[in-house]
Write a protein that holds these residues in place. Structure first.
Motif: not given
Ligand code: SF4
Length: 79
Positions: A35, A5, A38, A59, A44, A40-41, A3
């Motif tokens: 996000c 974040c 990301c 996400g 998430c 794993v968006r 992630a």
């Molecule tokens: S998609 Fe989810 S895991 Fe990825 S940065 Fe955003 S909140 Fe964090």
């Protein structure tokens, strides 16, 4: 583990008490920017939809965005 974040302050993703509309829009926009790339968006966002997360940016979606999205079918989510 992947992630974007993971080591960030959660304040960017969740509203705080007394947050004004303008501050909220700016915060959500900044969170969505994190996000966007990301890895794993999708997972998430699906987690938030399946569990009915009522607050925060997950996400790349805000709670308001998620009101208009359907949760994925569970079998598909697990594959
Ligand atoms: S998609 Fe989810 S895991 Fe990825 S940065 Fe955003 S909140 Fe964090």
């Amino acid at each position: 583990m992947h992630a974007r974040c993971r080591s960030m302050d959660t304040e960017l993703f969740f509203p705080c008490e007394g947050e004004g509309q303008g501050a909220r829009i700016r915060r959500e926009r900044a969170a969505k920017h994190v996000c966007e790339p990301c890895p794993v968006r999708t997972e998430c966002r699906n987690h938030a939809l399946i569990t009915g997360e009522q607050f925060g940016v997950w996400g790349g979606t805000t709670e308001k965005d998620r009101r208009y999205l359907r949760p994925p079918r569970l079998g598909r989510y697990r594959s």
